[in-house]
Design a protein around this motif. Sequence first.
Motif, PDB file in Angstrom:
ATOM      1  N   SER A   1       2.352   2.537   9.354  1.00 17.17           N
ATOM      2  CA  SER A   1       1.164   2.874   8.560  1.00 17.17           C
ATOM      3  C   SER A   1       1.535   3.391   7.180  1.00 17.17           C
ATOM      4  O   SER A   1       0.852   3.122   6.192  1.00 17.17           O
ATOM      5  CB  SER A   1       0.303   3.903   9.300  1.00 17.17           C
ATOM      6  OG  SER A   1       1.039   5.078   9.554  1.00 17.17           O
ATOM      7  N   ALA A   2       2.653   4.157   7.072  1.00 20.10           N
ATOM      8  CA  ALA A   2       3.094   4.635   5.760  1.00 20.10           C
ATOM      9  C   ALA A   2       3.558   3.458   4.907  1.00 20.10           C
ATOM     10  O   ALA A   2       3.286   3.406   3.699  1.00 20.10           O
ATOM     11  CB  ALA A   2       4.217   5.650   5.921  1.00 20.10           C
ATOM     12  N   ARG A   3       4.257   2.517   5.506  1.00 20.41           N
ATOM     13  CA  ARG A   3       4.679   1.321   4.780  1.00 20.41           C
ATOM     14  C   ARG A   3       3.477   0.561   4.247  1.00 20.41           C
ATOM     15  O   ARG A   3       3.443   0.149   3.082  1.00 20.41           O
ATOM     16  CB  ARG A   3       5.503   0.417   5.702  1.00 20.41           C
ATOM     17  CG  ARG A   3       5.979  -0.889   5.059  1.00 20.41           C
ATOM     18  CD  ARG A   3       6.724  -1.729   6.095  1.00 20.41           C
ATOM     19  NE  ARG A   3       7.334  -2.912   5.513  1.00 20.41           N
ATOM     20  CZ  ARG A   3       6.703  -4.079   5.366  1.00 20.41           C
ATOM     21  NH1 ARG A   3       5.434  -4.196   5.751  1.00 20.41           N
ATOM     22  NH2 ARG A   3       7.337  -5.118   4.831  1.00 20.41           N
ATOM     23  N   THR A   4       2.467   0.383   5.092  1.00 21.70           N
ATOM     24  CA  THR A   4       1.264  -0.338   4.685  1.00 21.70           C
ATOM     25  C   THR A   4       0.559   0.371   3.536  1.00 21.70           C
ATOM     26  O   THR A   4       0.118  -0.264   2.567  1.00 21.70           O
ATOM     27  CB  THR A   4       0.306  -0.481   5.882  1.00 21.70           C
ATOM     28  OG1 THR A   4       0.965  -1.186   6.933  1.00 21.70           O
ATOM     29  CG2 THR A   4      -0.956  -1.227   5.484  1.00 21.70           C
ATOM     30  N   THR A   5       0.456   1.703   3.627  1.00 22.59           N
ATOM     31  CA  THR A   5      -0.209   2.467   2.577  1.00 22.59           C
ATOM     32  C   THR A   5       0.509   2.317   1.246  1.00 22.59           C
ATOM     33  O   THR A   5      -0.113   2.091   0.205  1.00 22.59           O
ATOM     34  CB  THR A   5      -0.272   3.956   2.973  1.00 22.59           C
ATOM     35  OG1 THR A   5      -1.033   4.092   4.168  1.00 22.59           O
ATOM     36  CG2 THR A   5      -0.925   4.787   1.867  1.00 22.59           C
ATOM     37  N   ILE A   6       1.833   2.438   1.263  1.00 21.73           N
ATOM     38  CA  ILE A   6       2.606   2.352   0.028  1.00 21.73           C
ATOM     39  C   ILE A   6       2.500   0.963  -0.577  1.00 21.73           C
ATOM     40  O   ILE A   6       2.282   0.804  -1.781  1.00 21.73           O
ATOM     41  CB  ILE A   6       4.080   2.727   0.298  1.00 21.73           C
ATOM     42  CG1 ILE A   6       4.167   4.216   0.655  1.00 21.73           C
ATOM     43  CG2 ILE A   6       4.946   2.428  -0.918  1.00 21.73           C
ATOM     44  CD1 ILE A   6       5.517   4.638   1.189  1.00 21.73           C
ATOM     45  N   LEU A   7       2.622  -0.080   0.234  1.00 26.18           N
ATOM     46  CA  LEU A   7       2.544  -1.443  -0.284  1.00 26.18           C
ATOM     47  C   LEU A   7       1.151  -1.765  -0.809  1.00 26.18           C
ATOM     48  O   LEU A   7       0.994  -2.521  -1.769  1.00 26.18           O
ATOM     49  CB  LEU A   7       2.934  -2.446   0.805  1.00 26.18           C
ATOM     50  CG  LEU A   7       4.411  -2.435   1.230  1.00 26.18           C
ATOM     51  CD1 LEU A   7       4.627  -3.399   2.388  1.00 26.18           C
ATOM     52  CD2 LEU A   7       5.315  -2.777   0.064  1.00 26.18           C
TER      53      LEU A   7
ATOM     54  N   GLY B   1       3.656  -4.555  -6.610  1.00 31.28           N
ATOM     55  CA  GLY B   1       4.904  -4.865  -7.289  1.00 31.28           C
ATOM     56  C   GLY B   1       6.134  -4.573  -6.469  1.00 31.28           C
ATOM     57  O   GLY B   1       7.241  -4.975  -6.835  1.00 31.28           O
ATOM     58  N   ILE B   2       5.984  -3.863  -5.351  1.00 28.19           N
ATOM     59  CA  ILE B   2       7.114  -3.586  -4.463  1.00 28.19           C
ATOM     60  C   ILE B   2       7.285  -4.771  -3.513  1.00 28.19           C
ATOM     61  O   ILE B   2       6.322  -5.273  -2.943  1.00 28.19           O
ATOM     62  CB  ILE B   2       6.883  -2.294  -3.671  1.00 28.19           C
ATOM     63  CG1 ILE B   2       6.771  -1.098  -4.620  1.00 28.19           C
ATOM     64  CG2 ILE B   2       7.997  -2.067  -2.663  1.00 28.19           C
ATOM     65  CD1 ILE B   2       6.395   0.182  -3.928  1.00 28.19           C
ATOM     66  N   GLU B   3       8.520  -5.220  -3.343  1.00 21.70           N
ATOM     67  CA  GLU B   3       8.783  -6.378  -2.488  1.00 21.70           C
ATOM     68  C   GLU B   3       8.743  -5.972  -1.011  1.00 21.70           C
ATOM     69  O   GLU B   3       9.594  -5.191  -0.550  1.00 21.70           O
ATOM     70  CB  GLU B   3      10.155  -6.968  -2.823  1.00 21.70           C
ATOM     71  CG  GLU B   3      10.287  -7.474  -4.251  1.00 21.70           C
ATOM     72  CD  GLU B   3      11.685  -7.969  -4.537  1.00 21.70           C
ATOM     73  OE1 GLU B   3      12.355  -8.409  -3.568  1.00 21.70           O
ATOM     74  OE2 GLU B   3      12.110  -7.918  -5.696  1.00 21.70           O
ATOM     75  N   PRO B   4       7.813  -6.495  -0.237  1.00 19.84           N
ATOM     76  CA  PRO B   4       7.696  -6.113   1.185  1.00 19.84           C
ATOM     77  C   PRO B   4       8.950  -6.419   1.994  1.00 19.84           C
ATOM     78  O   PRO B   4       9.281  -5.681   2.922  1.00 19.84           O
ATOM     79  CB  PRO B   4       6.509  -6.957   1.672  1.00 19.84           C
ATOM     80  CG  PRO B   4       5.734  -7.282   0.441  1.00 19.84           C
ATOM     81  CD  PRO B   4       6.737  -7.409  -0.656  1.00 19.84           C
TER      82      PRO B   4
ATOM     83  N   ARG C   1      -1.674   8.897   1.319  1.00 23.57           N
ATOM     84  CA  ARG C   1      -2.826   8.165   0.814  1.00 23.57           C
ATOM     85  C   ARG C   1      -3.582   8.952  -0.241  1.00 23.57           C
ATOM     86  O   ARG C   1      -3.952   8.431  -1.294  1.00 23.57           O
ATOM     87  CB  ARG C   1      -3.766   7.810   1.974  1.00 23.57           C
ATOM     88  CG  ARG C   1      -4.974   7.006   1.529  1.00 23.57           C
ATOM     89  CD  ARG C   1      -5.832   6.575   2.707  1.00 23.57           C
ATOM     90  NE  ARG C   1      -5.138   5.595   3.518  1.00 23.57           N
ATOM     91  CZ  ARG C   1      -4.752   5.811   4.756  1.00 23.57           C
ATOM     92  NH1 ARG C   1      -4.962   6.975   5.319  1.00 23.57           N
ATOM     93  NH2 ARG C   1      -4.152   4.872   5.453  1.00 23.57           N
ATOM     94  N   VAL C   2      -3.829  10.229   0.009  1.00 23.87           N
ATOM     95  CA  VAL C   2      -4.587  11.037  -0.937  1.00 23.87           C
ATOM     96  C   VAL C   2      -3.842  11.188  -2.257  1.00 23.87           C
ATOM     97  O   VAL C   2      -4.402  11.055  -3.334  1.00 23.87           O
ATOM     98  CB  VAL C   2      -4.897  12.422  -0.336  1.00 23.87           C
ATOM     99  CG1 VAL C   2      -5.502  13.341  -1.375  1.00 23.87           C
ATOM    100  CG2 VAL C   2      -5.850  12.263   0.838  1.00 23.87           C
ATOM    101  N   LYS C   3      -2.527  11.450  -2.206  1.00 27.32           N
ATOM    102  CA  LYS C   3      -1.751  11.639  -3.425  1.00 27.32           C
ATOM    103  C   LYS C   3      -1.713  10.363  -4.256  1.00 27.32           C
ATOM    104  O   LYS C   3      -1.740  10.401  -5.475  1.00 27.32           O
ATOM    105  CB  LYS C   3      -0.331  12.115  -3.082  1.00 27.32           C
ATOM    106  CG  LYS C   3      -0.292  13.561  -2.613  1.00 27.32           C
ATOM    107  CD  LYS C   3       1.131  14.023  -2.432  1.00 27.32           C
ATOM    108  CE  LYS C   3       1.174  15.479  -1.996  1.00 27.32           C
ATOM    109  NZ  LYS C   3       0.655  16.378  -3.031  1.00 27.32           N
ATOM    110  N   LEU C   4      -1.643   9.211  -3.600  1.00 26.60           N
ATOM    111  CA  LEU C   4      -1.597   7.965  -4.340  1.00 26.60           C
ATOM    112  C   LEU C   4      -2.930   7.656  -4.997  1.00 26.60           C
ATOM    113  O   LEU C   4      -2.987   7.175  -6.121  1.00 26.60           O
ATOM    114  CB  LEU C   4      -1.205   6.820  -3.403  1.00 26.60           C
ATOM    115  CG  LEU C   4       0.254   6.819  -2.924  1.00 26.60           C
ATOM    116  CD1 LEU C   4       0.457   5.676  -1.938  1.00 26.60           C
ATOM    117  CD2 LEU C   4       1.210   6.688  -4.083  1.00 26.60           C
TER     118      LEU C   4
END
Length: 204
Positions: free
Chosen positions: A43-49, A54-57, A13-16
């Motif tokens: 939780s990592a999936r949720t953070t990235i999405l 633009g990433i397809e869930p 989260r911080v890096k993004l």
Amino acid sequence: GSAMKRLITSSTRVKLLYAPASQLRTLITAIDRTRKRKVLPFSARTTILTHLPGIEPDRFHVIPHGRNFQQLAILRQRPRHGDPLRILVPGNISMAKGLGIIRALLDRDSAGLLEFHILGNIDPTQGISHPRLIQHGAYKRDEFAQRVKALSVHLGAVFSIWDETYCHTLTELWSVGVPPLVFDFPTVAGRVRTSEAGWVLPHD
């Protein structure tokens, strides 16, 4: 590739939030080129999405993760009245991993009720020392149980100040029967609540 691996394995989260736009574009491109995107916890999936639109869930899957142990043990000791509570904190402990939390607890503990045992190393740049903050040095994975047995601890703790992607140290504490205290962040709190093997504390 390597960009994807760095993204999902460290302080996501911080890096993004603070990454330059060019770096985010590189990460999105690296992820988009894979047929299936795989991360460790939900939780990592949720953070990235959330932070990489633009990433397809539907093409982003969560995979199981874990460790194999040759044997399991119950090494926690029962606290005795009049003795400090001996809390095991495995890993290399920096401010991000809760060193500031430990320092604050010891500063408030004028009665000497708490004693923290770091099975790993403490970040030397912080200049933090205390007679009840004991560093035992790094361990090898296959020596973890042996090292813990020698410490006679009562509880464990994972005091990371943001969400983890998985948290191997939590798994290691369970492997030796040491119940952990964790903060209420999705990954570690979710694992503790599901297993009912530990306690979840508020982090605010």
